[in-house]
Design a protein around this motif. Structure first.
Motif, PDB file in Angstrom:
ATOM      1  N   VAL A  24     -45.369   6.759  -6.000  1.00 19.72           N
ATOM      2  CA  VAL A  24     -46.825   6.575  -5.987  1.00 19.72           C
ATOM      3  C   VAL A  24     -47.235   5.786  -4.748  1.00 19.72           C
ATOM      4  CG1 VAL A  24     -48.769   5.466  -7.171  1.00 19.72           C
ATOM      5  CG2 VAL A  24     -47.115   6.835  -8.476  1.00 19.72           C
ATOM      6  N   TYR A  25     -46.495   4.720  -4.464  1.00 20.98           N
ATOM      7  CA  TYR A  25     -46.792   3.912  -3.276  1.00 20.98           C
ATOM      8  C   TYR A  25     -46.663   4.743  -1.998  1.00 20.98           C
ATOM      9  CZ  TYR A  25     -46.267   0.407   0.367  1.00 20.98           C
ATOM     10  OH  TYR A  25     -46.420  -0.308   1.520  1.00 20.98           O
ATOM     11  N   ALA A  27     -46.746   8.041  -1.609  1.00 21.53           N
ATOM     12  CA  ALA A  27     -47.763   9.097  -1.543  1.00 21.53           C
ATOM     13  C   ALA A  27     -49.121   8.532  -1.137  1.00 21.53           C
ATOM     14  CB  ALA A  27     -47.865   9.807  -2.891  1.00 21.53           C
ATOM     15  N   LEU A  28     -49.527   7.443  -1.779  1.00 22.59           N
ATOM     16  CA  LEU A  28     -50.829   6.855  -1.442  1.00 22.59           C
ATOM     17  C   LEU A  28     -50.859   6.333  -0.016  1.00 22.59           C
ATOM     18  CD1 LEU A  28     -51.745   5.019  -4.774  1.00 22.59           C
ATOM     19  CD2 LEU A  28     -52.622   7.205  -3.900  1.00 22.59           C
ATOM     20  N   SER A  29     -49.750   5.748   0.428  1.00 23.97           N
ATOM     21  CA  SER A  29     -49.683   5.256   1.812  1.00 23.97           C
ATOM     22  C   SER A  29     -49.844   6.396   2.800  1.00 23.97           C
ATOM     23  CB  SER A  29     -48.346   4.553   2.059  1.00 23.97           C
ATOM     24  OG  SER A  29     -48.231   3.411   1.256  1.00 23.97           O
ATOM     25  N   LYS A  30     -49.247   7.535   2.505  1.00 19.90           N
ATOM     26  CA  LYS A  30     -49.363   8.701   3.391  1.00 19.90           C
ATOM     27  C   LYS A  30     -50.777   9.268   3.368  1.00 19.90           C
ATOM     28  CE  LYS A  30     -44.551   9.960   2.889  1.00 19.90           C
ATOM     29  NZ  LYS A  30     -43.740   9.883   1.690  1.00 19.90           N
ATOM     30  N   LEU A  31     -51.350   9.350   2.188  1.00 20.52           N
ATOM     31  CA  LEU A  31     -52.683   9.940   2.072  1.00 20.52           C
ATOM     32  C   LEU A  31     -53.765   9.057   2.683  1.00 20.52           C
ATOM     33  CD1 LEU A  31     -52.396  11.432  -1.531  1.00 20.52           C
ATOM     34  CD2 LEU A  31     -52.388  12.685   0.653  1.00 20.52           C
ATOM     35  N   LEU A  32     -53.562   7.735   2.648  1.00 17.84           N
ATOM     36  CA  LEU A  32     -54.559   6.821   3.227  1.00 17.84           C
ATOM     37  C   LEU A  32     -54.637   6.926   4.744  1.00 17.84           C
ATOM     38  CD1 LEU A  32     -54.078   3.672   0.964  1.00 17.84           C
ATOM     39  CD2 LEU A  32     -56.080   5.187   1.072  1.00 17.84           C
ATOM     40  N   PRO A  59     -46.634  14.251  -0.145  1.00 15.87           N
ATOM     41  CA  PRO A  59     -47.301  13.311  -1.065  1.00 15.87           C
ATOM     42  C   PRO A  59     -47.646  13.951  -2.413  1.00 15.87           C
ATOM     43  CG  PRO A  59     -48.653  13.666   0.895  1.00 15.87           C
ATOM     44  CD  PRO A  59     -47.389  14.412   1.095  1.00 15.87           C
ATOM     45  N   SER A  60     -47.981  15.250  -2.409  1.00 16.00           N
ATOM     46  CA  SER A  60     -48.270  15.931  -3.676  1.00 16.00           C
ATOM     47  C   SER A  60     -47.028  15.963  -4.560  1.00 16.00           C
ATOM     48  CB  SER A  60     -48.750  17.361  -3.414  1.00 16.00           C
ATOM     49  OG  SER A  60     -49.920  17.352  -2.648  1.00 16.00           O
ATOM     50  N   LEU A  61     -45.887  16.274  -3.974  1.00 12.75           N
ATOM     51  CA  LEU A  61     -44.626  16.270  -4.720  1.00 12.75           C
ATOM     52  C   LEU A  61     -44.302  14.886  -5.249  1.00 12.75           C
ATOM     53  CD1 LEU A  61     -42.002  18.491  -2.866  1.00 12.75           C
ATOM     54  CD2 LEU A  61     -42.712  18.648  -5.242  1.00 12.75           C
ATOM     55  N   GLU A  62     -44.508  13.877  -4.422  1.00  9.99           N
ATOM     56  CA  GLU A  62     -44.207  12.508  -4.849  1.00  9.99           C
ATOM     57  C   GLU A  62     -45.044  12.120  -6.069  1.00  9.99           C
ATOM     58  OE1 GLU A  62     -42.767  10.562  -0.609  1.00  9.99           O
ATOM     59  OE2 GLU A  62     -44.907  10.613  -1.064  1.00  9.99           O
ATOM     60  N   ILE A  63     -46.318  12.477  -6.065  1.00  8.08           N
ATOM     61  CA  ILE A  63     -47.187  12.166  -7.206  1.00  8.08           C
ATOM     62  C   ILE A  63     -46.772  12.981  -8.429  1.00  8.08           C
ATOM     63  CG2 ILE A  63     -49.552  12.367  -8.099  1.00  8.08           C
ATOM     64  CD1 ILE A  63     -50.472  11.629  -5.198  1.00  8.08           C
ATOM     65  N   LEU A  64     -46.496  14.255  -8.233  1.00  4.88           N
ATOM     66  CA  LEU A  64     -46.068  15.102  -9.344  1.00  4.88           C
ATOM     67  C   LEU A  64     -44.774  14.584  -9.969  1.00  4.88           C
ATOM     68  CD1 LEU A  64     -46.269  17.654 -11.092  1.00  4.88           C
ATOM     69  CD2 LEU A  64     -45.030  18.864  -9.280  1.00  4.88           C
ATOM     70  N   ILE A  65     -43.820  14.204  -9.143  1.00  4.00           N
ATOM     71  CA  ILE A  65     -42.548  13.687  -9.651  1.00  4.00           C
ATOM     72  C   ILE A  65     -42.770  12.390 -10.430  1.00  4.00           C
ATOM     73  CG2 ILE A  65     -40.320  12.702  -8.967  1.00  4.00           C
ATOM     74  CD1 ILE A  65     -40.301  14.834  -6.687  1.00  4.00           C
ATOM     75  N   ALA A  66     -43.612  11.517  -9.926  1.00  2.00           N
ATOM     76  CA  ALA A  66     -43.906  10.266 -10.645  1.00  2.00           C
ATOM     77  C   ALA A  66     -44.499  10.572 -12.023  1.00  2.00           C
ATOM     78  CB  ALA A  66     -44.863   9.394  -9.830  1.00  2.00           C
ATOM     79  N   ILE A  67     -45.397  11.548 -12.092  1.00  2.00           N
ATOM     80  CA  ILE A  67     -45.995  11.932 -13.373  1.00  2.00           C
ATOM     81  C   ILE A  67     -44.927  12.492 -14.314  1.00  2.00           C
ATOM     82  CG2 ILE A  67     -47.584  13.580 -14.490  1.00  2.00           C
ATOM     83  CD1 ILE A  67     -49.398  13.199 -11.954  1.00  2.00           C
ATOM     84  N   ASP A 102     -35.834   9.112  19.540  1.00  2.98           N
ATOM     85  CA  ASP A 102     -36.581   8.153  18.733  1.00  2.98           C
ATOM     86  C   ASP A 102     -37.839   8.813  18.178  1.00  2.98           C
ATOM     87  OD1 ASP A 102     -37.111   5.615  17.646  1.00  2.98           O
ATOM     88  OD2 ASP A 102     -38.533   5.216  19.273  1.00  2.98           O
ATOM     89  N   ILE A 103     -37.874   8.955  16.877  1.00  2.00           N
ATOM     90  CA  ILE A 103     -39.005   9.569  16.188  1.00  2.00           C
ATOM     91  C   ILE A 103     -39.591   8.521  15.261  1.00  2.00           C
ATOM     92  CG2 ILE A 103     -39.672  11.358  14.545  1.00  2.00           C
ATOM     93  CD1 ILE A 103     -37.276  12.978  15.581  1.00  2.00           C
ATOM     94  N   PRO A 104     -40.913   8.329  15.285  1.00  2.07           N
ATOM     95  CA  PRO A 104     -41.489   7.339  14.376  1.00  2.07           C
ATOM     96  C   PRO A 104     -41.316   7.780  12.928  1.00  2.07           C
ATOM     97  CG  PRO A 104     -43.224   8.564  15.498  1.00  2.07           C
ATOM     98  CD  PRO A 104     -41.920   8.991  16.100  1.00  2.07           C
ATOM     99  N   CYS A 105     -41.155   6.821  12.070  1.00  2.00           N
ATOM    100  CA  CYS A 105     -41.012   7.096  10.647  1.00  2.00           C
ATOM    101  C   CYS A 105     -42.347   7.577  10.110  1.00  2.00           C
ATOM    102  CB  CYS A 105     -40.571   5.829   9.909  1.00  2.00           C
ATOM    103  SG  CYS A 105     -40.407   6.055   8.138  1.00  2.00           S
ATOM    104  N   SER A 106     -42.315   8.660   9.343  1.00  2.00           N
ATOM    105  CA  SER A 106     -43.556   9.188   8.781  1.00  2.00           C
ATOM    106  C   SER A 106     -43.771   8.703   7.354  1.00  2.00           C
ATOM    107  CB  SER A 106     -43.547  10.717   8.841  1.00  2.00           C
ATOM    108  OG  SER A 106     -42.399  11.228   8.217  1.00  2.00           O
ATOM    109  N   CYS A 107     -43.051   7.660   6.993  1.00  2.00           N
ATOM    110  CA  CYS A 107     -43.243   7.048   5.677  1.00  2.00           C
ATOM    111  C   CYS A 107     -44.500   6.186   5.740  1.00  2.00           C
ATOM    112  CB  CYS A 107     -42.053   6.171   5.312  1.00  2.00           C
ATOM    113  SG  CYS A 107     -40.518   7.098   5.315  1.00  2.00           S
ATOM    114  N   GLY A 108     -44.858   5.642   4.626  1.00  2.00           N
ATOM    115  CA  GLY A 108     -46.055   4.828   4.631  1.00  2.00           C
ATOM    116  C   GLY A 108     -45.768   3.390   4.261  1.00  2.00           C
ATOM    117  N   GLY A 109     -46.730   2.539   4.548  1.00  2.00           N
ATOM    118  CA  GLY A 109     -46.681   1.149   4.111  1.00  2.00           C
ATOM    119  C   GLY A 109     -45.499   0.361   4.630  1.00  2.00           C
ATOM    120  N   ILE A 110     -44.949  -0.477   3.778  1.00  2.00           N
ATOM    121  CA  ILE A 110     -43.862  -1.379   4.180  1.00  2.00           C
ATOM    122  C   ILE A 110     -42.602  -0.615   4.542  1.00  2.00           C
ATOM    123  CG2 ILE A 110     -42.995  -3.671   3.595  1.00  2.00           C
ATOM    124  CD1 ILE A 110     -44.203  -3.410   0.872  1.00  2.00           C
ATOM    125  N   ILE A 111     -42.371   0.509   3.887  1.00  2.00           N
ATOM    126  CA  ILE A 111     -41.159   1.289   4.151  1.00  2.00           C
ATOM    127  C   ILE A 111     -41.124   1.748   5.597  1.00  2.00           C
ATOM    128  CG2 ILE A 111     -39.884   3.362   3.474  1.00  2.00           C
ATOM    129  CD1 ILE A 111     -41.170   3.029   0.681  1.00  2.00           C
TER     130      ILE A 111
END
Length: 150
Positions: A24-25, A27-32, A59-67, A102-111
């Motif tokens: 959830v974290y 997915a929301l970080s990516k969507l924001l 992010p859609s998969l991440e939310i679906l998996i969390a559900i 060197d590729i930037p991380c496409s994760c969100g937030g603290i990760i």
């Protein structure tokens, strides 16, 4: 025997909680910061041609998996999906570390603040937790033959 069972259930609930929190974290970080996330995916030579669809699917998969993990009836399916998604993320990180510039991380937030090696360790830990979670769910579904009545 009951204490052992309660500890296993507590461990399973903790693993599920961690996965729900992570997905959830993330997915929301990516969507924001969706445009930035899509741009970072596009910087990866492996994903450039698919950046638009991946930016929505991940992010859609991440939310679906969390559900799925939240709903007891679908928890095993959710854990299999989480385990496999984490394996794919981990494989991608391994490839980036060993074969890409060197590729930037496409994760969100603290990760996103983790280096690639730390990210590999983090993901590997979640792969292991996912495997343990699957084992615990499957174990809970097995009838206890010691208590079966004839």
């Amino acid at each position: 025997m009951k204490v052992h069972h309660k500890l296993k259930n507590a461990l399973l609930e903790f693993i599920c909680f961690l996965y729900i929190l992570l997905f959830v974290y993330a997915a929301l970080s990516k969507l924001l910061v969706f445009d930035e996330f899509k741009m970072q995916i596009g910087q990866s030579q492996m994903l450039t041609h698919f950046s638009e669809i991946i930016a929505w699917v991940v992010p859609s998969l991440e939310i679906l998996i969390a559900i799925l993990i939240i709903i007891p009836r679908f928890r095993l399916l959710g854990m299999y999906a989480a385990f496999n998604l984490m394996i794919m993320f981990t494989a991608y990180i391994f490839i980036v570390i060993n074969f890409s510039d060197d590729i930037p991380c496409s994760c969100g937030g603290i990760i996103e603040k983790l280096g690639w090696t730390e990210h590999l360790i983090f993901n590997t830990a979640f792969v292991i937790l996912g495997f343990i979670g699957i084992l615990l769910i499957n174990e809970n579904k097995q009838p206890d033959l010691n208590y079966a009545t004839l």
